[in-house]
Design an enzyme around this catalytic site. Structure first.
Site, PDB file in Angstrom:
ATOM      1  N   LYS A  90       0.890  -1.190  -0.156  1.00  0.00           N
ATOM      2  CA  LYS A  90      -0.107   0.030   0.007  1.00  0.00           C
ATOM      3  C   LYS A  90       1.039   1.211   0.119  1.00  0.00           C
ATOM      4  O   LYS A  90       1.696   1.384   0.712  1.00  0.00           O
ATOM      5  CB  LYS A  90      -0.822  -0.054   1.289  1.00  0.00           C
ATOM      6  CG  LYS A  90      -1.962   1.180   1.058  1.00  0.00           C
ATOM      7  CD  LYS A  90      -3.185   0.705   0.362  1.00  0.00           C
ATOM      8  CE  LYS A  90      -4.130   1.823   0.213  1.00  0.00           C
ATOM      9  NZ  LYS A  90      -3.829   2.917  -0.865  1.00  0.00           N
ATOM     10  N   LYS A 114       5.055   3.565   8.444  1.00  0.00           N
ATOM     11  CA  LYS A 114       3.672   4.574   8.667  1.00  0.00           C
ATOM     12  C   LYS A 114       2.465   3.498   8.446  1.00  0.00           C
ATOM     13  O   LYS A 114       1.570   3.584   9.387  1.00  0.00           O
ATOM     14  CB  LYS A 114       3.630   5.492   7.351  1.00  0.00           C
ATOM     15  CG  LYS A 114       2.483   6.200   7.494  1.00  0.00           C
ATOM     16  CD  LYS A 114       2.176   7.140   6.234  1.00  0.00           C
ATOM     17  CE  LYS A 114       3.251   8.100   6.090  1.00  0.00           C
ATOM     18  NZ  LYS A 114       3.157   9.201   4.766  1.00  0.00           N
ATOM     19  N   LYS A 126       5.418   1.976  -2.758  1.00  0.00           N
ATOM     20  CA  LYS A 126       5.592   3.304  -3.565  1.00  0.00           C
ATOM     21  C   LYS A 126       5.778   2.919  -4.973  1.00  0.00           C
ATOM     22  O   LYS A 126       6.385   2.208  -5.427  1.00  0.00           O
ATOM     23  CB  LYS A 126       6.652   4.112  -2.879  1.00  0.00           C
ATOM     24  CG  LYS A 126       6.497   5.503  -2.966  1.00  0.00           C
ATOM     25  CD  LYS A 126       5.155   5.832  -1.634  1.00  0.00           C
ATOM     26  CE  LYS A 126       4.998   7.373  -2.042  1.00  0.00           C
ATOM     27  NZ  LYS A 126       3.951   7.838  -0.853  1.00  0.00           N
ATOM     28  N   GLY A 165      -2.956   8.143  -4.550  1.00  0.00           N
ATOM     29  CA  GLY A 165      -2.345   9.114  -5.211  1.00  0.00           C
ATOM     30  C   GLY A 165      -1.194   9.405  -4.346  1.00  0.00           C
ATOM     31  O   GLY A 165      -0.868   9.127  -3.295  1.00  0.00           O
ATOM     32  N   ASP A 166      -0.397  10.327  -4.997  1.00  0.00           N
ATOM     33  CA  ASP A 166       0.614  11.170  -4.145  1.00  0.00           C
ATOM     34  C   ASP A 166       0.856  12.454  -4.984  1.00  0.00           C
ATOM     35  O   ASP A 166      -0.078  12.987  -5.637  1.00  0.00           O
ATOM     36  CB  ASP A 166       1.804  10.376  -3.977  1.00  0.00           C
ATOM     37  CG  ASP A 166       3.208  10.889  -3.051  1.00  0.00           C
ATOM     38  OD1 ASP A 166       2.711  10.635  -1.966  1.00  0.00           O
ATOM     39  OD2 ASP A 166       4.128  11.150  -3.473  1.00  0.00           O
ATOM     40  N   THR A 209      -5.743  13.409   5.934  1.00  0.00           N
ATOM     41  CA  THR A 209      -4.447  13.864   6.605  1.00  0.00           C
ATOM     42  C   THR A 209      -4.314  15.030   7.584  1.00  0.00           C
ATOM     43  O   THR A 209      -3.774  15.090   8.456  1.00  0.00           O
ATOM     44  CB  THR A 209      -3.304  14.001   5.294  1.00  0.00           C
ATOM     45  OG1 THR A 209      -3.650  12.837   4.291  1.00  0.00           O
ATOM     46  CG2 THR A 209      -1.837  14.200   5.654  1.00  0.00           C
ATOM     47  N   ASN A 240      -4.671  20.547   0.204  1.00  0.00           N
ATOM     48  CA  ASN A 240      -5.584  19.725   0.736  1.00  0.00           C
ATOM     49  C   ASN A 240      -5.250  19.533   2.433  1.00  0.00           C
ATOM     50  O   ASN A 240      -5.854  19.740   3.320  1.00  0.00           O
ATOM     51  CB  ASN A 240      -5.635  18.370   0.038  1.00  0.00           C
ATOM     52  CG  ASN A 240      -6.488  17.335   0.873  1.00  0.00           C
ATOM     53  OD1 ASN A 240      -5.994  16.613   1.712  1.00  0.00           O
ATOM     54  ND2 ASN A 240      -7.684  17.239   0.560  1.00  0.00           N
TER      55      ASN A 240
END
Length: 448
Positions: A90, A114, A126, A165-166, A209, A240
């Protein structure tokens, strides 16, 4: 030579051209020394650290696409499937010119810890590409995403690897990626998170977040007998994460006096007006300097960062390495006693060293990104659960689960730091707490 030193030296020999990965690996390995020393024979026998620092799999591929003028381009695509000991891989996909294997390995290793800290069954990964979506048309972005997914879809799935997303990958990109995955696989499943609400996305994901950052900050300051209510907070960024950190901090009684973007920052002594901020950034997509024209008493500082402003708490929510050693020294000199990271690794090594010195000298509080901004991936995992159940939870249900997760992260980090003789050192606590669960799973699953 200690086991930690031995493993790191071997990494340097194997990967001399990956400086970002090596720097991250050294900091993580050094912080794990207390638990490694306590279990050295067991870990050596099972080559645990050697397996922990090397990804299970790295997929790299070319991504051909055609722009609106008919010109053909080739970018590089990657997926680092780092560790699946506690669940499917993930982690986000990043589209940015700086993307390379070293950076993705560094981010993937952080993601293992994390994700483990959330308490949810998700491993670490990633991925991304050196493609830059900035300035591209929707049609160009769609064609790139479809080409990227045409290769990636072979290696992902709801029980295998669930990207999100990133940087450079928002709702538009996730939608295009998911559409192509569905087309090629013939499956309608929760293989990407951060999806639109109309096709399996989760309520509260947008806020997650920023809200999670404030929830863990609130718990951290309560842990030393202080309060978020009545405190002065500086926030960097205006995207965001920053927006919803501002909203939740103000709901809990703090006064947030700054926001920023790449052009400069706003100082508002009366507290940032969330509605004005959102209109500028979400609706108009304008620069933050517009805020000063609309809110009397606010001041715009061109080309500067907000770290010189007097505050109690700093929440960096903009970008990687936005606080250096000099910035950290300014914050501490101006009375800041707490930093919690909303962005991914916004404090560089010198800044973290400054926080640690202040912690030893005066009890300074610092919560690293892998714990403080875990709310985003936590709600992504909750999105996976909803997709598996074919259900959609209410905003309140998701927010309550998020709140509980962030409280539990703080308690786990705090108690683990104390258990290993580093009370108040939340960097060490976060790394060991995340690693402990992964290490246990790896040992129980054998040499795989």
């Amino acid at each position: 030579m200690s086991y930690v030193e031995e493993v790191y030296q071997n990494l340097e020999k194997k990967h001399p051209a990956e400086p970002e990965f090596l720097e991250a690996a050294k900091r993580i390995l050094d912080s794990l020394d207390p638990i490694v020393s306590a279990n050295e024979d067991l870990y050596r026998k099972n080559a645990l650290l050697e397996r922990f620092v090397e990804p299970e799999r790295i997929i790299s591929f070319r991504v051909p696409w055609t722009d609106d003028k008919g010109v053909n381009h080739i970018n590089l695509g990657y997926r680092v499937q780092f560790n699946s000991a506690i669940g499917p891989y993930k982690g986000g996909l990043r589209f940015h010119p700086s993307v390379n294997q070293s950076i993705l390995k560094f981010l993937g290793m952080e993601q293992i810890l994390k994700n483990s800290l959330t308490g949810l069954p998700i491993g670490g990964g990633k991925g991304g590409s050196d493609f830059d979506p900035h300035g591209k048309s929707d049609a160009e972005v769609m064609r790139f995403c479809q080409s990227f997914m045409s290769e990636l879809f072979k290696y992902i799935g709801k029980d295998t690897d669930v990207p999100a997303g990133d940087i450079g990958v928002g709702g538009r990109e996730v939608g295009y990626l998911y559409g192509q995955y569905k087309r090629l696989s013939g499956l309608y499943e929760g293989v990407l998170t951060g999806k639109g609400l109309s096709f399996g996305g989760s309520l509260a994901r947008t806020e997650a977040t920023g809200y999670g950052l404030v929830y863990i900050t609130d718990e951290m300051v309560r842990g030393v007998g202080k309060q978020l209510k009545g405190s002065t907070v500086v926030v960097s960024g205006s995207g965001n994460v920053a927006q919803y950190a501002v909203k939740k901090a103000e709901e809990l009684g703090a006064k947030v006096v700054t926001v920023s973007d790449s052009s400069g920052y706003i100082y508002d002594p009366n507290g940032i007006n969330f509605d004005v901020l959102c209109r500028i950034k979400q609706v108009e997509r304008a620069r933050i300097k517009v805020y000063a024209d609309r809110v009397p008493g606010s001041v715009y500082h061109e080309g500067e960062k907000p770290w010189g402003e007097k505050c109690d708490i700093a929440l960096p929510c903009a970008t990687q390495n936005e606080i250096n050693g000099a910035d950290a020294a300014k914050l501490i000199a101006n009375g800041c006693w707490c930093v919690a990271e909303g962005a991914n690794m916004p404090s560089d090594a010198d800044a973290i060293d400054a926080y640690e010195k202040a912690r030893v000298d005066s009890g300074f509080l610092f919560m690293p990104a892998k714990a403080a901004n875990a709310g985003g991936v936590a709600v992504s995992a909750l999105e996976m659960s909803q997709n598996s159940e074919r259900l959609s939870w209410t905003f309140e249900e998701v927010d309550n689960k998020l709140h509980d997760i962030m409280i539990n992260i703080y308690r786990n980090v705090s108690t683990t730091a104390e258990k290993y003789g580093h009370k108040g050192d939340f960097v060490t606590g976060a790394n060991i707490a995340g690693f402990e669960k992964v290490a246990d799973a790896m040992l129980m699953q054998g040499m795989v």
